[in-house]
Design an enzyme around this catalytic site. Structure first.
Site, mmCIF file in Angstrom:
data_model
loop_
_atom_site.group_PDB
_atom_site.id
_atom_site.type_symbol
_atom_site.label_atom_id
_atom_site.label_comp_id
_atom_site.label_asym_id
_atom_site.label_seq_id
_atom_site.Cartn_x
_atom_site.Cartn_y
_atom_site.Cartn_z
ATOM 1 N N ASP A 70 79.737 21.727 -37.174
ATOM 2 C CA ASP A 70 78.003 22.232 -36.281
ATOM 3 C C ASP A 70 78.134 23.084 -35.349
ATOM 4 O O ASP A 70 78.971 22.066 -34.221
ATOM 5 C CB ASP A 70 77.976 20.856 -36.374
ATOM 6 N N ILE A 71 77.951 23.925 -35.105
ATOM 7 C CA ILE A 71 77.607 24.659 -33.861
ATOM 8 C C ILE A 71 76.060 24.128 -33.117
ATOM 9 O O ILE A 71 75.221 23.180 -33.491
ATOM 10 C CB ILE A 71 77.163 26.176 -34.092
ATOM 11 N N ASN A 120 69.247 30.338 -32.379
ATOM 12 C CA ASN A 120 67.515 30.931 -33.560
ATOM 13 C C ASN A 120 66.446 31.274 -32.339
ATOM 14 O O ASN A 120 65.510 32.457 -32.374
ATOM 15 C CB ASN A 120 67.716 30.710 -34.576
ATOM 16 N N HIS A 127 67.422 35.469 -34.913
ATOM 17 C CA HIS A 127 67.887 35.181 -36.367
ATOM 18 C C HIS A 127 68.868 36.117 -36.139
ATOM 19 O O HIS A 127 69.987 34.910 -36.946
ATOM 20 C CB HIS A 127 67.071 34.315 -37.614
ATOM 21 N N GLU A 168 74.550 25.585 -40.065
ATOM 22 C CA GLU A 168 75.275 26.102 -38.697
ATOM 23 C C GLU A 168 77.175 25.376 -39.527
ATOM 24 O O GLU A 168 77.595 24.923 -38.384
ATOM 25 C CB GLU A 168 75.000 25.930 -37.702
#
Length: 366
Positions: free
Chosen positions: A240-241, A248, A253, A283
């Site tokens: 997971d980022i 964003n 985006h 993500e």
């Protein structure tokens, strides 16, 4: 002109396709139609095998005894081939071998009865075998079979016509020719369309990786490679980022999408060749492979170092989960995937709560 180019391109692509044998087997098995499909193929072989055997004892049999023996042998082979599907799915190579021998037998029987001046009802058997080939084997194999079947049908039309009834021979022959060629080619077109739609539905359009559905299907295929002589460990790594929302919000985006694509490319570059990589959603990404926890952690560490070197400048949190599969155990791929992802996801959130850019390992014992 544009339509022609598209048609030729589609045909060229279909010509190069390796066939959908394994994919279709997994599809029908996963949806509960495996046994029904196998029995259907077996019954088709029985019908094809019964044809020359029954004709050999009928008044319409060929007069030559040696030819009758050869046609009966072809029929017995078809019956034996039917038993293969009653027992289980043959391999792709075994299926190809059966198709070649079966259609050779049909051709021998048809030629024998044509030369004897008997009705060539057996040419309809080509429609059955060609339909099977259209579903699971390659387009070149289908074209070769249709060429053989069409040639024998044309010989039958000419033979009946020369016997004094050209109109009847042409009417019957054209109907058989259409059954042998049009039906299998239509089936092939539909299978190609359904196959492409199924593949597209399994792929995340942004990154080109598998989506969650595609991951489950790929794990099912991966589970089929588990050795039966010992336990195997399967690992899932959730990625997971870190702080993706701020990327964003501050950079837009489009920049967020580029980060997702960059991560997908890095996953492809670092992950083992036999692993399954997927974008689960947002993500979150996942890697599933048969390896021990140490191997999964090493891959995760390589990913951390690769991400740190990325010019995009982002990090990720990793959660690793492992399950040991007992030897010769039936694998429920859906339950296995969900269990692994659930435990790996929990470990990944522990890594995020600890500040991110770290690896947490959990044991997903069943």
């Amino acid at each position: 002109m544009g339509g022609r180019v598209s048609l030729f391109a589609a045909l060229a692509r279909s010509w190069r396709e390796p066939g959908r044998y394994d994919w279709l087997i997994q599809l029908v098995e996963a949806n509960g139609y495996g046994r029904l499909t196998r029995y259907g193929v077996a019954m088709a072989c029985v019908a094809i095998g019964a044809w020359p055997i029954l004709l050999a004892v009928s008044p319409e049999r060929v007069p030559d005894t040696a030819t009758r023996i050869v046609t009966v042998i072809c029929g017995v082979l078809a019956l034996l081939f039917g038993c293969c599907w009653l027992v289980g799915w043959p391999t792709r190579r075994q299926s190809t071998f059966i198709v070649v021998v079966l259609n050779t037998g049909i051709a021998i029987c048809c030629i024998a009865y044509t030369l004897a001046g008997r009705p060539v009802t057996g040419t309809l058997a080509f429609a059955v075998t060609a339909s099977y080939v259209a579903c699971v084997h390659t387009l070149p194999q289908l074209v070769a079979l249709l060429t053989l079947a069409s040639a024998i049908n044309i010989v039958g039309i000419v033979t009946v016509g020369m016997a004094g009834d050209p109109a009847s021979g042409l009417a019957d022959g054209l109907l058989r020719l259409a059954s042998v060629t049009v039906v299998p080619m239509t089936i092939r077109t539909l299978v190609d369309l359904l196959g492409e739609a199924a593949v597209v539905s399994d792929i995340d359009p942004l990154t080109g990786l598998a989506n969650r559905r595609g991951l489950t299907r790929a794990v099912r295929q991966l589970a089929g490679t588990v050795p039966a002589d010992g336990p195997s460990q399967v690992c899932a790594t959730m990625i997971d980022i870190d702080d993706f929302k701020s990327i964003n919000d501050t950079r837009g985006h489009a920049a967020g999408d580029r980060v997702l694509v960059d991560l997908a490319d890095t996953l492809r570059a670092v992950s083992p060749d036999d692993s399954v990589i997927a974008r689960i959603g947002g993500e979150e990404f996942a890697i599933v492979a048969f390896c021990d926890a140490g191997g999964a952690v090493r891959v995760a560490q390589d990913l951390r170092e690769a991400l740190r070197a990325e010019p995009a400048g982002f990090t990720a949190s990793f959660g690793v989960a492992t399950i040991t599969l007992p030897p010769q155990a039936a694998v429920d791929s859906i339950r296995l995937t969900e269990r692994l992802l659930d435990v790996a996801d929990h470990a990944m959130y522990l890594a995020k709560r600890a500040g991110g850019d770290r690896i947490e390992v959990a044991d997903a014992r069943q």
